[in-house]
Write a protein that holds these residues in place. Structure first.
Motif, short mmCIF file in Angstrom:
data_model
loop_
_atom_site.label_atom_id
_atom_site.label_comp_id
_atom_site.label_asym_id
_atom_site.label_seq_id
_atom_site.Cartn_x
_atom_site.Cartn_y
_atom_site.Cartn_z
N ASP A 1 -10.46 3.64 -7.28
CA ASP A 1 -10.26 2.84 -6.07
C ASP A 1 -8.86 2.24 -6.04
O ASP A 1 -8.27 1.94 -7.08
N ARG A 2 -8.35 2.04 -4.84
CA ARG A 2 -6.96 1.61 -4.68
C ARG A 2 -6.79 0.10 -4.85
O ARG A 2 -5.88 -0.35 -5.53
N TRP A 3 -7.64 -0.71 -4.22
CA TRP A 3 -7.36 -2.14 -4.08
C TRP A 3 -8.45 -3.04 -4.63
O TRP A 3 -9.63 -2.77 -4.47
N ASP B 1 0.84 -1.21 0.00
CA ASP B 1 0.00 0.00 0.00
C ASP B 1 0.87 1.26 0.00
O ASP B 1 0.55 2.25 -0.65
N GLN B 2 1.99 1.21 0.73
CA GLN B 2 2.93 2.34 0.70
C GLN B 2 3.52 2.51 -0.70
O GLN B 2 3.68 3.63 -1.19
N ILE C 1 1.27 8.38 -11.10
CA ILE C 1 0.18 7.73 -11.84
C ILE C 1 -1.05 7.79 -10.92
O ILE C 1 -1.32 6.87 -10.15
N PRO C 2 -1.81 8.89 -10.95
CA PRO C 2 -2.85 9.15 -9.94
C PRO C 2 -3.92 8.08 -9.82
O PRO C 2 -4.49 7.89 -8.74
N ASP C 3 -4.21 7.35 -10.90
CA ASP C 3 -5.29 6.35 -10.82
C ASP C 3 -4.75 4.93 -10.64
O ASP C 3 -5.50 3.96 -10.77
N ALA C 4 -3.45 4.78 -10.33
CA ALA C 4 -2.87 3.45 -10.20
C ALA C 4 -3.64 2.61 -9.19
O ALA C 4 -4.08 3.11 -8.15
N GLY C 5 -3.80 1.33 -9.51
CA GLY C 5 -4.51 0.40 -8.63
C GLY C 5 -3.63 -0.76 -8.25
O GLY C 5 -2.58 -0.99 -8.84
N ALA C 6 -4.07 -1.53 -7.24
CA ALA C 6 -3.32 -2.68 -6.76
C ALA C 6 -4.23 -3.90 -6.71
O ALA C 6 -5.44 -3.77 -6.50
#
Length: 598
Positions: free
Chosen positions: A338-340, A276-277, A286-291
């Motif tokens: 969304d991040r994850w 997450d870090q 990359i503002p919209d990067a997801g994981a």
């Protein structure tokens, strides 16, 4: 009779699309796509196998070629066969954007006049092969077989594809990973026998990860590997403790690996926190990067999603099975900020979420095909300089796959038999089937290695990039770990290498200033800490003893004297207790001595 209008009679086809534009005026194809098109058009084969690394743009190539065939009346209709329900819809949407209408809901009967063809799954063909054969016999058809290695998943699927598509006018087979871990032949793929008598798949056009990386078509991948002490109880009631990455038996590796992935231990929360870090750092550029976390089963996927909420304060998109609801959740995530996302293995292949830039490999599936497809979710490049980051447990097999990202392989039909030698890619057919299952049923692994995970910790171990390894071990949350997590998200490939070298040099410098009493981790750079299997460690000891034996005859000194001298010069314990890195240093030193005496 099934009716399908040809592309040239449909005015809704975009005039800018290569199939309608004068040949050679369309400039939207990548160089490899154009080259593959040229090769196809030059030879006009009935069967064509294109191998292109995940993220390179196989769909665009195939649909451009389909448009060309429709426009030139080579075929009258198109059938796309995809591995999953989600992917067949993805194909239909991509085709529609390029003016080719495919029905992703087709089940039986005449096709609507507005359609140029259908998009179906391998499973659907397996159920009703004659339905598709009848359609194909009535009109000249191009069949696009996406990720064709799936046609070899089971005997019934392979036979169904042969029966359904044997009458096709043209067949275009696509794959990003042409190798399989079993020896099931793949339909419509040509196999050629090499000088060693082994038959291997023969592609008509190959565009590997190394070439795609050089062209800026895919992102370079930074692998961040985590070790740590694991403790578990076996079925017999014995408690075992081992450090992830140390040489151990295959069963012990599996149990230590599963202990690490247990959501109740400390390894997974710390690795998710680190990932997450890393995501936060990547999102600065990359503002919209997801994981994405790739989990082994539903229970663990839910537990990981809960951990992500606790760590980040935000919920994660949870994808548990390949149904229509899951497909919509993937689409929603793809177009959100969304991040994850947490998903069971089925999301790893072909699902197109270009903004995915950070991954956590939290499954025990260990086939090269699955690993390559999983990593393929993160490599699709949208602009120059983007990098992908994938977090792994320090398991010898996974690190081997990570170091061989640029190696191109073919599907081997015959496995070489050598005494005492294992083919690292010859995983059991059962494991391959598990990797490709779309349902999230129990895999039976719990019964195979019945045990109870007791305790786990996470230790940053190394970074793998472009076949090289960097970094010394560091505690989770330490300044040294943050150094690697904080690498910028937008970098040229050579800049990544340079930064990793600088980070390692800084780490070594700090280590030298620290008192020895404070060194509770092995303070050696990664290249001096090779991760090997138990078998490979035995081979290193054998190799050292053989070289020492040869040097005995050359120097006239006894074995014991030479071993003692090697320990004095290189440091470390006796050979039986030495690490792989120490053994390698002694092997190098005794070779150096032998060369001097010649």
């Amino acid at each position: 009779m099934t009716t399908t209008t040809s592309a040239t009679n449909n005015h809704h086809l975009s005039p800018a699309f290569p199939g309608r534009a004068p040949w050679g005026t369309a400039n939207k194809l990548r160089a490899w796509q154009q080259a593959a098109m040229d090769r196809y058009i030059e030879s006009q084969p009935r069967d064509f196998l294109a191998v292109a690394t995940p993220g390179a743009g196989k769909t665009t190539f195939a649909l451009t070629l389909a448009s060309w065939m429709l426009h030139h009346h080579v075929v009258q209709q198109v059938t796309v066969v995809a591995p999953t329900e989600h992917l067949k819809k993805q194909w239909a949407e991509a085709a529609a954007r390029l003016g080719i209408k495919l029905d992703p809901e087709y089940s039986a009967g005449p096709l609507g006049r507005e359609y140029h063809g259908v998009a179906v799954t391998y499973a659907g063909v397996g159920v009703r092969p004659m339905l598709h054969r009848n359609r194909i016999e009535q009109r000249k058809t191009l069949v696009i077989l996406d990720e064709i290695h799936h046609a070899g998943d089971s005997k019934s699927w392979g036979e169904a594809c042969l029966e359904a598509f044997e009458p096709a006018t043209r067949r275009l087979a696509l794959t990003g990973t042409p190798f399989r871990s079993d020896t099931n032949p793949i339909p419509f793929v040509t196999y050629e026998e090499g000088n060693d008598g082994i038959r291997r798949s023969s592609a008509d056009y190959t565009y590997g990860y190394g070439n795609a990386l050089g062209d800026g078509v895919v992102r370079p991948v930074i692998f961040l590997s985590y070790s740590g002490n694991m403790r578990w109880r076996t079925k017999a009631g014995d408690e075992i403790a081992a450090r992830l990455g140390e040489p151990m038996t295959k069963d012990a590796v599996s149990q230590a690996w599963r202990t690490a992935l247990d959501p109740r231990g400390d390894w997974m929360p710390n690795v998710l926190r680190a990932a997450d870090q890393r995501l936060s750092e990547v999102r600065k550029s990359i503002p919209d990067a997801g994981a994405l976390v790739i989990a082994s089963d539903q229970e663990q996927a839910r537990a990981y999603a809960k951990l992500i909420r606790e760590i980040t304060g935000e919920g994660a998109t949870l994808v548990l099975s390949d149904d229509s609801g899951a497909s919509q959740r993937i689409d929603d995530f793809s177009h959100s900020q969304d991040r994850w996302m947490v998903a069971v293995r089925m999301v790893s292949e072909g699902v197109d979420v270009p903004r995915l830039a950070v991954g956590v490999y939290a499954t025990t599936i260990s086939t090269p095909l699955f690993f390559a497809q999983a990593v393929g979710r993160f490599v699709r490049s949208r602009k120059r300089g983007e990098t992908a980051s994938v977090f792994l447990p320090t398991v010898p097999m996974l690190l081997g796959f990570a170091n061989e990202m640029e190696v191109e392989r073919d599907h081997v039909l015959d496995k070489p038999k050598k005494d005492g030698e294992e083919d690292p890619y010859a995983e059991s057919e059962k494991e391959m089937d598990e990797a490709n299952k779309e349902q999230d049923e129990d895999t039976g692994e719990q019964e195979q290695f019945s045990f109870e995970a007791l305790e786990s910790e996470a230790v940053f171990d190394r970074v793998l990039y472009d076949g090289a390894e960097f970094g010394m071990q560091a505690h989770a949350g330490s300044e040294e770990e943050q150094d690697y997590l904080g690498i910028p998200g937008l970098l040229e490939p050579d800049q990544v290498q340079m930064l990793l070298q600088k980070r390692q040099a800084r780490q070594i410098s700090h280590s030298k200033k620290r008192p020895d009493a404070e060194a509770d981790l092995l303070e050696l750079p990664a290249e001096r800490r090779p991760v090997v299997t138990h078998k490979e460690l035995l081979e290193l000891r054998k190799q050292l003893n053989t070289l020492v034996g040869a040097y005995v005859h050359q120097s006239g000194k006894p074995h014991g004297v030479i071993h003692t001298e090697l320990r004095r010069v290189c440091g470390g314990p006796p050979s039986a207790e030495a690490t792989a890195g120490q053994l390698n240093e002694r092997i190098k030193k005794v070779r150096e001595w032998a060369t001097r005496m010649k």
